[in-house]
Design a protein around this motif. Structure first.
Motif, PDB file in Angstrom:
ATOM      1  N   UNK A  35       0.692  -1.212   0.009  1.00 13.50           N
ATOM      2  CA  UNK A  35       0.207  -0.231  -0.003  1.00 13.50           C
ATOM      3  C   UNK A  35       0.866   1.201  -0.081  1.00 13.50           C
ATOM      4  N   UNK A  36       2.067   1.369   0.816  1.00 11.34           N
ATOM      5  CA  UNK A  36       2.820   2.257   0.898  1.00 11.34           C
ATOM      6  C   UNK A  36       3.517   2.739  -0.736  1.00 11.34           C
ATOM      7  N   UNK A  37       3.801   1.667  -1.055  1.00  6.99           N
ATOM      8  CA  UNK A  37       4.707   1.643  -2.748  1.00  6.99           C
ATOM      9  C   UNK A  37       3.485   2.105  -3.676  1.00  6.99           C
ATOM     10  N   UNK A  38       2.262   1.712  -3.272  1.00  8.43           N
ATOM     11  CA  UNK A  38       1.348   1.860  -4.332  1.00  8.43           C
ATOM     12  C   UNK A  38       0.843   3.412  -4.248  1.00  8.43           C
ATOM     13  N   UNK A  39       1.020   3.905  -3.301  1.00  5.57           N
ATOM     14  CA  UNK A  39       0.508   5.220  -2.853  1.00  5.57           C
ATOM     15  C   UNK A  39       1.934   6.149  -3.220  1.00  5.57           C
ATOM     16  N   UNK A  64      -2.764   2.269 -10.715  1.00  4.04           N
ATOM     17  CA  UNK A  64      -2.092   2.088  -9.614  1.00  4.04           C
ATOM     18  C   UNK A  64      -3.055   1.821  -8.271  1.00  4.04           C
ATOM     19  N   UNK A  65      -4.132   2.714  -8.692  1.00  8.26           N
ATOM     20  CA  UNK A  65      -5.177   2.832  -7.693  1.00  8.26           C
ATOM     21  C   UNK A  65      -6.303   1.627  -7.662  1.00  8.26           C
ATOM     22  N   UNK A  66      -6.562   1.171  -8.818  1.00  6.10           N
ATOM     23  CA  UNK A  66      -7.326  -0.181  -8.935  1.00  6.10           C
ATOM     24  C   UNK A  66      -6.417  -1.489  -8.396  1.00  6.10           C
TER      25      UNK A  66
END
Length: 130
Positions: A35-39, A64-66
């Motif tokens: 989650x941190x990486x995808x944010x 990346x949100x999906x």
């Protein structure tokens, strides 16, 4: 000698038999790191202007949100095809179909209302109003 028996002592693992996992520390840690990486990646893409095209940047952010939604559902909500006998996944798929129909239908109606109902205005006409 005690003859008192505890019938519920066999269930210390809290396995409910429905296929749903309750998560381990490692699975929560993996979910948090993902989650941190995808944010961080979309933040970096937008703040540093890595891509020249705003549309490409927006597409990457949405993609990346999906992926992040899927990570949250798997690692934090423990949704899989086995939980609740598959009914959770079926309910999710049904919800997604309804949302896609509602959003695409709304966009289609708004687009056609704009094209068919709004008067055609050219540049000269706008200057005459001022």
């Amino acid at each position: 000698m005690s003859t008192h028996s505890h019938a519920h002592d066999d269930h210390h693992g809290h396995d409910h038999g429905d296929g749903a996992s309750h998560g381990t520390f490692n699975s929560y840690l993996i979910g948090f790191i993902l989650s941190v990486i995808l944010t961080a990646i979309p933040f970096w893409l937008v703040m540093d202007g890595v891509l020249d095209s705003k549309m490409a940047t927006a597409a990457f952010v949405v993609a990346l949100g999906v992926v992040q939604i899927i990570v949250h559902m798997v690692y934090f909500l423990h949704m899989n095809t086995k939980s609740e006998g598959g009914w959770n996944m079926l309910a999710l798929i049904f919800t997604l179909v309804i949302v896609v129909i509602a959003v695409s239908g709304s966009l289609w109606v708004m687009y056609h209302m704009n094209i068919n109902m709004m008067p055609k205005m050219d540049h000269e006409m706008i200057q005459n109003f001022g």
